[in-house]
Scaffold this motif. Structure first.
Motif, PDB file in Angstrom:
ATOM      1  N   MET A  74      -3.129  13.575  -1.100  1.00 48.81           N
ATOM      2  CA  MET A  74      -3.070  12.852   0.171  1.00 48.81           C
ATOM      3  C   MET A  74      -4.459  12.403   0.599  1.00 48.81           C
ATOM      4  O   MET A  74      -4.653  11.245   1.002  1.00 48.81           O
ATOM      5  CB  MET A  74      -2.441  13.735   1.249  1.00 48.81           C
ATOM      6  N   VAL A  75      -5.421  13.319   0.511  1.00 45.68           N
ATOM      7  CA  VAL A  75      -6.789  12.972   0.910  1.00 45.68           C
ATOM      8  C   VAL A  75      -7.342  11.856   0.025  1.00 45.68           C
ATOM      9  O   VAL A  75      -7.864  10.841   0.505  1.00 45.68           O
ATOM     10  CB  VAL A  75      -7.705  14.215   0.835  1.00 45.68           C
ATOM     11  N   LEU A  76      -7.222  12.044  -1.296  1.00 49.03           N
ATOM     12  CA  LEU A  76      -7.724  11.038  -2.224  1.00 49.03           C
ATOM     13  C   LEU A  76      -6.954   9.726  -2.090  1.00 49.03           C
ATOM     14  O   LEU A  76      -7.539   8.636  -2.162  1.00 49.03           O
ATOM     15  CB  LEU A  76      -7.620  11.553  -3.661  1.00 49.03           C
ATOM     16  N   GLY A  77      -5.638   9.831  -1.898  1.00 56.73           N
ATOM     17  CA  GLY A  77      -4.828   8.632  -1.764  1.00 56.73           C
ATOM     18  C   GLY A  77      -5.205   7.817  -0.541  1.00 56.73           C
ATOM     19  O   GLY A  77      -5.251   6.582  -0.595  1.00 56.73           O
ATOM     20  N   LEU A  78      -5.480   8.495   0.565  1.00 54.58           N
ATOM     21  CA  LEU A  78      -5.915   7.789   1.768  1.00 54.58           C
ATOM     22  C   LEU A  78      -7.255   7.095   1.532  1.00 54.58           C
ATOM     23  O   LEU A  78      -7.447   5.926   1.915  1.00 54.58           O
ATOM     24  CB  LEU A  78      -6.028   8.768   2.935  1.00 54.58           C
ATOM     25  N   VAL A  79      -8.180   7.816   0.895  1.00 55.05           N
ATOM     26  CA  VAL A  79      -9.510   7.239   0.639  1.00 55.05           C
ATOM     27  C   VAL A  79      -9.399   6.005  -0.248  1.00 55.05           C
ATOM     28  O   VAL A  79      -9.908   4.922   0.092  1.00 55.05           O
ATOM     29  CB  VAL A  79     -10.435   8.284  -0.021  1.00 55.05           C
ATOM     30  N   PHE A  80      -8.726   6.143  -1.383  1.00 56.94           N
ATOM     31  CA  PHE A  80      -8.623   5.015  -2.308  1.00 56.94           C
ATOM     32  C   PHE A  80      -7.709   3.916  -1.767  1.00 56.94           C
ATOM     33  O   PHE A  80      -7.901   2.736  -2.096  1.00 56.94           O
ATOM     34  CB  PHE A  80      -8.130   5.492  -3.679  1.00 56.94           C
ATOM     35  N   GLY A  81      -6.729   4.284  -0.937  1.00 59.16           N
ATOM     36  CA  GLY A  81      -5.875   3.270  -0.326  1.00 59.16           C
ATOM     37  C   GLY A  81      -6.647   2.388   0.628  1.00 59.16           C
ATOM     38  O   GLY A  81      -6.506   1.155   0.608  1.00 59.16           O
ATOM     39  N   PHE A  82      -7.494   3.002   1.464  1.00 61.94           N
ATOM     40  CA  PHE A  82      -8.318   2.217   2.388  1.00 61.94           C
ATOM     41  C   PHE A  82      -9.388   1.424   1.648  1.00 61.94           C
ATOM     42  O   PHE A  82      -9.749   0.316   2.051  1.00 61.94           O
ATOM     43  CB  PHE A  82      -8.957   3.131   3.425  1.00 61.94           C
ATOM     44  N   MET A  83      -9.902   2.009   0.553  1.00 65.66           N
ATOM     45  CA  MET A  83     -10.876   1.271  -0.247  1.00 65.66           C
ATOM     46  C   MET A  83     -10.244   0.016  -0.834  1.00 65.66           C
ATOM     47  O   MET A  83     -10.906  -1.026  -0.974  1.00 65.66           O
ATOM     48  CB  MET A  83     -11.407   2.169  -1.371  1.00 65.66           C
ATOM     49  N   LYS A  84      -8.959   0.097  -1.174  1.00 64.50           N
ATOM     50  CA  LYS A  84      -8.305  -1.048  -1.815  1.00 64.50           C
ATOM     51  C   LYS A  84      -8.078  -2.200  -0.849  1.00 64.50           C
ATOM     52  O   LYS A  84      -7.938  -3.360  -1.278  1.00 64.50           O
ATOM     53  CB  LYS A  84      -6.984  -0.615  -2.426  1.00 64.50           C
ATOM     54  N   ILE A  85      -8.013  -1.925   0.448  1.00 71.24           N
ATOM     55  CA  ILE A  85      -7.855  -3.016   1.424  1.00 71.24           C
ATOM     56  C   ILE A  85      -9.165  -3.302   2.146  1.00 71.24           C
ATOM     57  O   ILE A  85      -9.185  -4.036   3.137  1.00 71.24           O
ATOM     58  CB  ILE A  85      -6.765  -2.658   2.453  1.00 71.24           C
ATOM     59  N   SER A  86     -10.251  -2.711   1.630  1.00 71.52           N
ATOM     60  CA  SER A  86     -11.563  -2.923   2.232  1.00 71.52           C
ATOM     61  C   SER A  86     -12.044  -4.356   2.001  1.00 71.52           C
ATOM     62  O   SER A  86     -11.635  -5.030   1.042  1.00 71.52           O
ATOM     63  CB  SER A  86     -12.570  -1.934   1.630  1.00 71.52           C
ATOM     64  N   ARG A  87     -12.921  -4.811   2.855  1.00 74.86           N
ATOM     65  CA  ARG A  87     -13.530  -6.129   2.678  1.00 74.86           C
ATOM     66  C   ARG A  87     -14.636  -6.095   1.622  1.00 74.86           C
ATOM     67  O   ARG A  87     -15.079  -7.139   1.166  1.00 74.86           O
ATOM     68  CB  ARG A  87     -14.121  -6.605   4.013  1.00 74.86           C
ATOM     69  N   ASN A  88     -15.047  -4.867   1.266  1.00 76.24           N
ATOM     70  CA  ASN A  88     -16.108  -4.701   0.271  1.00 76.24           C
ATOM     71  C   ASN A  88     -15.522  -4.851  -1.131  1.00 76.24           C
ATOM     72  O   ASN A  88     -14.657  -4.071  -1.542  1.00 76.24           O
ATOM     73  CB  ASN A  88     -16.767  -3.332   0.436  1.00 76.24           C
ATOM     74  N   ARG A  89     -15.990  -5.843  -1.868  1.00 75.23           N
ATOM     75  CA  ARG A  89     -15.456  -6.118  -3.198  1.00 75.23           C
ATOM     76  C   ARG A  89     -15.700  -4.955  -4.166  1.00 75.23           C
ATOM     77  O   ARG A  89     -14.870  -4.655  -5.018  1.00 75.23           O
ATOM     78  CB  ARG A  89     -16.102  -7.400  -3.729  1.00 75.23           C
ATOM     79  N   PHE A  90     -16.849  -4.279  -4.020  1.00 77.72           N
ATOM     80  CA  PHE A  90     -17.189  -3.170  -4.903  1.00 77.72           C
ATOM     81  C   PHE A  90     -16.233  -1.999  -4.687  1.00 77.72           C
ATOM     82  O   PHE A  90     -15.750  -1.388  -5.644  1.00 77.72           O
ATOM     83  CB  PHE A  90     -18.633  -2.734  -4.644  1.00 77.72           C
ATOM     84  N   LEU A  91     -15.924  -1.671  -3.431  1.00 79.22           N
ATOM     85  CA  LEU A  91     -14.994  -0.584  -3.128  1.00 79.22           C
ATOM     86  C   LEU A  91     -13.594  -0.910  -3.637  1.00 79.22           C
ATOM     87  O   LEU A  91     -12.889  -0.036  -4.160  1.00 79.22           O
ATOM     88  CB  LEU A  91     -14.968  -0.315  -1.621  1.00 79.22           C
ATOM     89  N   ARG A  92     -13.182  -2.157  -3.496  1.00 76.07           N
ATOM     90  CA  ARG A  92     -11.865  -2.561  -3.999  1.00 76.07           C
ATOM     91  C   ARG A  92     -11.794  -2.408  -5.510  1.00 76.07           C
ATOM     92  O   ARG A  92     -10.772  -1.992  -6.058  1.00 76.07           O
ATOM     93  CB  ARG A  92     -11.562  -4.010  -3.603  1.00 76.07           C
ATOM     94  N   ALA A  93     -12.891  -2.730  -6.190  1.00 77.23           N
ATOM     95  CA  ALA A  93     -12.910  -2.625  -7.649  1.00 77.23           C
ATOM     96  C   ALA A  93     -12.795  -1.167  -8.097  1.00 77.23           C
ATOM     97  O   ALA A  93     -12.078  -0.848  -9.053  1.00 77.23           O
ATOM     98  CB  ALA A  93     -14.193  -3.240  -8.196  1.00 77.23           C
ATOM     99  N   ILE A  94     -13.495  -0.265  -7.390  1.00 79.25           N
ATOM    100  CA  ILE A  94     -13.415   1.165  -7.735  1.00 79.25           C
ATOM    101  C   ILE A  94     -11.996   1.680  -7.539  1.00 79.25           C
ATOM    102  O   ILE A  94     -11.444   2.373  -8.406  1.00 79.25           O
ATOM    103  CB  ILE A  94     -14.398   1.981  -6.872  1.00 79.25           C
ATOM    104  N   SER A  95     -11.398   1.331  -6.406  1.00 78.27           N
ATOM    105  CA  SER A  95     -10.045   1.784  -6.125  1.00 78.27           C
ATOM    106  C   SER A  95      -9.048   1.226  -7.137  1.00 78.27           C
ATOM    107  O   SER A  95      -8.165   1.947  -7.624  1.00 78.27           O
ATOM    108  CB  SER A  95      -9.634   1.362  -4.712  1.00 78.27           C
ATOM    109  N   THR A  96      -9.181  -0.031  -7.469  1.00 82.63           N
ATOM    110  CA  THR A  96      -8.287  -0.661  -8.436  1.00 82.63           C
ATOM    111  C   THR A  96      -8.388   0.014  -9.804  1.00 82.63           C
ATOM    112  O   THR A  96      -7.381   0.261 -10.472  1.00 82.63           O
ATOM    113  CB  THR A  96      -8.608  -2.159  -8.574  1.00 82.63           C
TER     114      THR A  96
END
Length: 334
Positions: free
Chosen positions: A151-173
């Motif tokens: 749950m903790v990791l899923g929330l972190v990576f879920g928010f990273m995936k909808i982030s405006r930061n392209r680098f964070l989206r790439a990590i989450s993806t």
């Protein structure tokens, strides 16, 4: 015959003499089930193993005379544990010389004089239940711990995936793609067998089990979070911003509460999936429910009956867990 065993070797040596067909399988339980289902007429395996299964109500009987005994070994790493190996050889020799070895074998195969007849289904339930309940406890614990981490990791990576930061989206993806795109068994083997070779120290089987379930579950929860947030009408964010709330406050006060209501059924479903996926940890020797069942039917060969009991336990546990989760959902999201 069991693949690679002395039984298979003896059977092949006598095949021309008696003219039978041989089917080689990898486990004794599979051999027994083949005979019981009518796919084979007879099996040949280690006598103490088969005799104990007969005594436990496997439904088979032993026929004919035993063939010559094979050799068994006690294995240690080459060049290591010399003291242990010496003690083992000395102790085994003393047991045989004193007759205690034969006494142990006789006791192991003795008739069952207990009050509960193990050959009946009820007797199987009574004798198997303590081990199965221990397995159920381990299953629930590893699932609960793994789900909280997921749950903790899923929330972190879920928010990273909808982030405006392209680098964070790439990590989450990348994270989601890796753990959703590879079998969970691969990670179980990696964390328990592969990782210790990389870091030079053993990994506790509980740690390996939790990591396997948590990281796999986190990848799916990340997508649930992304989908839940994006399912909220964009007008909700615009309305909150028009009232003077910043982006963070708008997400916290307006978007996320609605998103979590949308996500809750999927999160409950993911919890149930993780509970069932925990059965895959038996491949690394984790003592969860199905592993305990495997240990039971490996000795008594009553596969169908043991698995039926396990199926009922899983059904009851998952039903109660789902009802509890739905109750919590109604209380939180009313």
């Amino acid at each position: 015959m069991k693949t690679g065993s002395m039984s298979e070797e003896v059977a092949r040596e006598r095949q021309d003499q008696y003219g039978y067909e041989i089917t080689s399988l990898d486990q004794t339980t599979t051999l027994v089930e083949s005979v019981k289902s009518g796919n084979a007429d007879v099996l040949m395996d280690d006598y103490p193993v088969i005799a104990y299964g007969v005594q436990q109500g496997s439904g088979l009987v032993t026929v004919g005379e035993q063939v010559e005994a094979g050799d068994y070994g006690f294995a240690v790493n080459k060049g290591k544990n010399a003291e242990l190996l010496e003690k083992f050889n000395t102790g085994l020799a003393e047991l045989k010389d004193s007759g205690e070895y034969q006494q142990i074998l006789d006791d192991f195969l003795a008739s069952d004089d207990e009050a509960v007849d193990r050959s009946t289904f009820w007797g199987l339930v009574v004798t198997a239940m303590p081990a199965l309940l221990t397995g159920l406890k381990n299953t629930l614990i590893v699932t609960a711990v793994a789900f909280l981490i997921a749950m903790v990791l899923g929330l972190v990576f879920g928010f990273m995936k909808i982030s405006r930061n392209r680098f964070l989206r790439a990590i989450s993806t990348a994270f989601v793609s890796i753990f959703r795109g590879t079998p969970i068994l691969v990670w179980a083997f990696f964390f328990y067998f592969g990782l210790p070779q990389l870091i030079g120290t053993p990994v506790n089987i509980w740690v390996a089990g939790v990591l396997t379930l948590a990281l796999n579950g986190a990848a799916y929860i990340a997508e649930i979070v992304r989908g839940g947030v994006q399912s909220v009408d964009p007008g909700q964010m615009e309305a909150a911003r028009s009232l003077g709330l910043g982006h963070g406050k708008s997400m916290q006060k307006v978007v996320l509460p609605q998103a979590f209501k949308i996500m809750t059924p999927s999160l409950i479903n993911q919890l149930v999936i993780m509970l069932k996926d925990s059965s895959l940890l038996l491949a690394i020797g984790f003592a969860e429910l199905l592993y305990q069942a495997q240990q039971i039917y490996a000795s008594n060969f009553r596969v169908t009956e043991v698995l039926l009991i396990v199926a009922v336990i899983y059904f009851v546990a998952i039903t109660l867990l789902t009802q509890l989760a739905n109750f919590a959902d109604r209380k939180i999201n009313k």
